[in-house]
Design a protein around this motif. Structure first.
Motif, PDB file in Angstrom:
ATOM      1  N   ALA A 171       0.832  -1.205   0.000  1.00 14.41           N
ATOM      2  CA  ALA A 171       0.000   0.000   0.000  1.00 14.41           C
ATOM      3  C   ALA A 171       0.867   1.256   0.000  1.00 14.41           C
ATOM      4  O   ALA A 171       0.613   2.205  -0.759  1.00 14.41           O
ATOM      5  CB  ALA A 171      -0.927  -0.009   1.210  1.00 14.41           C
ATOM      6  N   LYS A 172       1.896   1.248   0.832  1.00 14.86           N
ATOM      7  CA  LYS A 172       2.725   2.448   0.959  1.00 14.86           C
ATOM      8  C   LYS A 172       3.561   2.700  -0.289  1.00 14.86           C
ATOM      9  O   LYS A 172       3.797   3.853  -0.666  1.00 14.86           O
ATOM     10  CB  LYS A 172       3.610   2.336   2.197  1.00 14.86           C
ATOM     11  N   MET A 173       4.039   1.640  -0.934  1.00  9.86           N
ATOM     12  CA  MET A 173       4.760   1.852  -2.180  1.00  9.86           C
ATOM     13  C   MET A 173       3.794   2.283  -3.276  1.00  9.86           C
ATOM     14  O   MET A 173       4.155   3.063  -4.167  1.00  9.86           O
ATOM     15  CB  MET A 173       5.515   0.595  -2.591  1.00  9.86           C
ATOM     16  N   GLY A 174       2.570   1.794  -3.209  1.00  6.24           N
ATOM     17  CA  GLY A 174       1.549   2.263  -4.127  1.00  6.24           C
ATOM     18  C   GLY A 174       1.306   3.757  -3.983  1.00  6.24           C
ATOM     19  O   GLY A 174       1.094   4.473  -4.969  1.00  6.24           O
ATOM     20  N   ILE A 175       1.357   4.248  -2.752  1.00  2.44           N
ATOM     21  CA  ILE A 175       1.193   5.679  -2.505  1.00  2.44           C
ATOM     22  C   ILE A 175       2.348   6.463  -3.109  1.00  2.44           C
ATOM     23  O   ILE A 175       2.160   7.577  -3.623  1.00  2.44           O
ATOM     24  CB  ILE A 175       1.048   5.943  -0.986  1.00  2.44           C
ATOM     25  N   SER A 176       3.544   5.900  -3.084  1.00  9.96           N
ATOM     26  CA  SER A 176       4.672   6.565  -3.726  1.00  9.96           C
ATOM     27  C   SER A 176       4.428   6.712  -5.225  1.00  9.96           C
ATOM     28  O   SER A 176       4.615   7.794  -5.802  1.00  9.96           O
ATOM     29  CB  SER A 176       5.967   5.766  -3.487  1.00  9.96           C
ATOM     30  N   GLY A 177       4.006   5.631  -5.868  1.00 11.59           N
ATOM     31  CA  GLY A 177       3.711   5.702  -7.289  1.00 11.59           C
ATOM     32  C   GLY A 177       2.583   6.669  -7.594  1.00 11.59           C
ATOM     33  O   GLY A 177       2.627   7.414  -8.579  1.00 11.59           O
ATOM     34  N   LEU A 178       1.561   6.656  -6.745  1.00  7.74           N
ATOM     35  CA  LEU A 178       0.456   7.598  -6.892  1.00  7.74           C
ATOM     36  C   LEU A 178       0.973   9.033  -6.835  1.00  7.74           C
ATOM     37  O   LEU A 178       0.588   9.885  -7.644  1.00  7.74           O
ATOM     38  CB  LEU A 178      -0.568   7.348  -5.785  1.00  7.74           C
ATOM     39  N   THR A 179       1.846   9.300  -5.879  1.00  7.92           N
ATOM     40  CA  THR A 179       2.385  10.655  -5.715  1.00  7.92           C
ATOM     41  C   THR A 179       3.145  11.098  -6.955  1.00  7.92           C
ATOM     42  O   THR A 179       2.976  12.230  -7.438  1.00  7.92           O
ATOM     43  CB  THR A 179       3.302  10.708  -4.481  1.00  7.92           C
ATOM     44  N   TRP A 180       3.988  10.228  -7.499  1.00 13.00           N
ATOM     45  CA  TRP A 180       4.734  10.584  -8.708  1.00 13.00           C
ATOM     46  C   TRP A 180       3.794  10.843  -9.883  1.00 13.00           C
ATOM     47  O   TRP A 180       3.998  11.781 -10.663  1.00 13.00           O
ATOM     48  CB  TRP A 180       5.723   9.471  -9.052  1.00 13.00           C
ATOM     49  N   SER A 181       2.758  10.027 -10.000  1.00 10.18           N
ATOM     50  CA  SER A 181       1.793  10.222 -11.081  1.00 10.18           C
ATOM     51  C   SER A 181       1.069  11.561 -10.947  1.00 10.18           C
ATOM     52  O   SER A 181       0.902  12.299 -11.922  1.00 10.18           O
ATOM     53  CB  SER A 181       0.779   9.073 -11.088  1.00 10.18           C
ATOM     54  N   LEU A 182       0.648  11.874  -9.732  1.00  6.78           N
ATOM     55  CA  LEU A 182      -0.063  13.136  -9.497  1.00  6.78           C
ATOM     56  C   LEU A 182       0.838  14.328  -9.809  1.00  6.78           C
ATOM     57  O   LEU A 182       0.394  15.318 -10.408  1.00  6.78           O
ATOM     58  CB  LEU A 182      -0.532  13.200  -8.046  1.00  6.78           C
ATOM     59  N   ALA A 183       2.098  14.245  -9.381  1.00  6.20           N
ATOM     60  CA  ALA A 183       3.006  15.360  -9.618  1.00  6.20           C
ATOM     61  C   ALA A 183       3.170  15.627 -11.109  1.00  6.20           C
ATOM     62  O   ALA A 183       3.179  16.785 -11.548  1.00  6.20           O
ATOM     63  CB  ALA A 183       4.360  15.067  -8.969  1.00  6.20           C
ATOM     64  N   ARG A 184       3.276  14.562 -11.894  1.00  6.76           N
ATOM     65  CA  ARG A 184       3.465  14.724 -13.331  1.00  6.76           C
ATOM     66  C   ARG A 184       2.201  15.218 -14.028  1.00  6.76           C
ATOM     67  O   ARG A 184       2.272  15.940 -15.020  1.00  6.76           O
ATOM     68  CB  ARG A 184       3.916  13.406 -13.957  1.00  6.76           C
ATOM     69  N   TRP A 238       8.682  25.030  -5.361  1.00  9.52           N
ATOM     70  CA  TRP A 238       9.743  24.404  -6.163  1.00  9.52           C
ATOM     71  C   TRP A 238       9.757  22.889  -6.028  1.00  9.52           C
ATOM     72  O   TRP A 238      10.364  22.197  -6.857  1.00  9.52           O
ATOM     73  CB  TRP A 238      11.106  24.942  -5.718  1.00  9.52           C
ATOM     74  N   MET A 239       9.108  22.341  -4.996  1.00  9.78           N
ATOM     75  CA  MET A 239       9.228  20.918  -4.683  1.00  9.78           C
ATOM     76  C   MET A 239       8.001  20.141  -5.138  1.00  9.78           C
ATOM     77  O   MET A 239       6.878  20.444  -4.731  1.00  9.78           O
ATOM     78  CB  MET A 239       9.402  20.710  -3.169  1.00  9.78           C
ATOM     79  N   THR A 240       8.205  19.147  -5.974  1.00  9.57           N
ATOM     80  CA  THR A 240       7.113  18.247  -6.331  1.00  9.57           C
ATOM     81  C   THR A 240       7.701  16.900  -6.737  1.00  9.57           C
ATOM     82  O   THR A 240       8.867  16.804  -7.129  1.00  9.57           O
ATOM     83  CB  THR A 240       6.228  18.830  -7.448  1.00  9.57           C
ATOM     84  N   SER A 241       6.912  15.851  -6.605  1.00  6.85           N
ATOM     85  CA  SER A 241       7.298  14.492  -6.975  1.00  6.85           C
ATOM     86  C   SER A 241       8.406  13.937  -6.090  1.00  6.85           C
ATOM     87  O   SER A 241       9.121  13.030  -6.490  1.00  6.85           O
ATOM     88  CB  SER A 241       7.745  14.437  -8.444  1.00  6.85           C
ATOM     89  N   ARG A 242       8.513  14.443  -4.863  1.00 10.05           N
ATOM     90  CA  ARG A 242       9.595  14.005  -3.999  1.00 10.05           C
ATOM     91  C   ARG A 242       9.053  13.249  -2.787  1.00 10.05           C
ATOM     92  O   ARG A 242       7.925  13.462  -2.353  1.00 10.05           O
ATOM     93  CB  ARG A 242      10.410  15.202  -3.487  1.00 10.05           C
ATOM     94  N   ILE A 243       9.911  12.370  -2.260  1.00 10.63           N
ATOM     95  CA  ILE A 243       9.625  11.664  -1.019  1.00 10.63           C
ATOM     96  C   ILE A 243      10.657  12.102   0.010  1.00 10.63           C
ATOM     97  O   ILE A 243      11.861  12.104  -0.266  1.00 10.63           O
ATOM     98  CB  ILE A 243       9.670  10.142  -1.207  1.00 10.63           C
TER      99      ILE A 243
END
Length: 299
Positions: A171-184, A238-243
């Motif tokens: 679930a948590k790695m899925g959230i990482s992928g979700l975050t990258w998708s949203l940022a783009r 300035w910050m997006t798509s970051r963990i």
């Protein structure tokens, strides 16, 4: 004037642990809040609207503005209600912070389907629940300089892997992928998307031995709140798509996934040729040993 003065934020899981710490810090910095928390047990069972309302009342008593909601965040109607409450009450929505989560830890060979489904539902569908209506609202504003913020919560369990948490890690790695998708996908609408991987003692971590009552200041959920507030502020555009990692007095920036080695051939691979190539170029990296130079056919 606080760093979040006039900003309007939804915070899920905001009645306990990290979510409550973030709610209090946001209010101190001037944000107006919609605080959601089902008030369930760490495994997601039960429910009590009291925690969200107690934090909201504490904020109001201190002169801030906060609403509470005790709904199930994985119910899409709850997310829609939270967004509507923010816009109807405060006139806008600037920030969504998705903290809510549960644990049902078991090794994969002992993990029942219901425990897999429950954890995936709360974490992933819980994020969808708030983000679909929030992003639809931001898209309607047509403001590329809107300084809208998505702040999701991932975990080292997903980024590094914890053996007894396959459902939580997925679930948590899925959230990482979700975050990258949203940022783009959402930058054109004035939205940034980032994620926090926290380390703190909470009711959830108490189930695996990190007691929130042990008095260790380094493990306080309060330590997570400042970086969340920074990302929520207009200053962080300035910050997006970051963990980012956060815990104690430490804040870290994770690298983005990247290809660190490659082997190419001028014709389709044979099994033996490919095996030789990956063992020459990939295995030393996997073992942490410097390579001896690039592989070439016939090595």
């Amino acid at each position: 004037m606080g760093a979040l003065e006039g900003r309007v934020a939804i915070i899920t899981g905001g009645g306990n642990g990290i979510g409550a710490a973030v709610s209090r810090y946001f209010a101190k910095e001037g944000a107006k809040l919609v605080i959601n928390d089902l008030g369930a047990n760490p495994d997601g069972t039960g429910g009590d609207a009291g925690p969200a309302e107690r934090v909201a009342q504490e904020i109001r008593d201190a002169g801030g503005e906060a609403l509470s909601d005790g709904g199930d965040i994985a119910d899409v109607a709850t997310g829609e209600r939270l967004v509507a409450a923010a816009v109807d009450t405060y006139g806008k929505l600037d920030v969504v912070v998705n903290v809510a989560g549960i644990l049902r830890d078991k090794m994969i060979f002992n993990l029942e389907e219901k425990d897999w489904d429950a954890v995936i539902r709360v974490h992933l569908k819980g994020h969808y629940s708030t983000l679909r209506p929030a992003t639809a609202y931001w898209r309607e504003q047509r403001n590329p300089d809107g300084n809208y913020r998505i702040i999701n919560f991932t975990s080292a369990s997903g980024l590094h892997g914890n053996p007894g948490q396959p459902n939580y890690a997925a679930a948590k790695m899925g959230i990482s992928g979700l975050t990258w998708s949203l940022a783009r996908g959402l930058g054109r609408y004035g939205v940034t998307a980032n994620a926090i991987a926290p380390v703190a003692a909470t009711r959830l971590t108490a189930t695996v031995g990190a007691d929130p009552a042990d008095g260790n200041p380094a493990m306080s959920p309060d330590n997570i709140a400042p970086i969340v507030a920074y990302i929520a502020s207009e200053r962080s555009s300035w910050m997006t798509s970051r963990i980012l990692a956060a815990g104690g007095n430490h804040v870290g920036l994770y690298n983005l996934p990247e290809e660190v080695a490659a082997v190419d051939n001028d014709q389709p691979w044979t099994f033996d040729g490919l095996a030789e190539a990956v063992e020459h170029d990939f295995r030393p990296i996997a073992d942490g040993v410097p390579t001896n130079g690039p592989w070439t056919p016939g090595d």
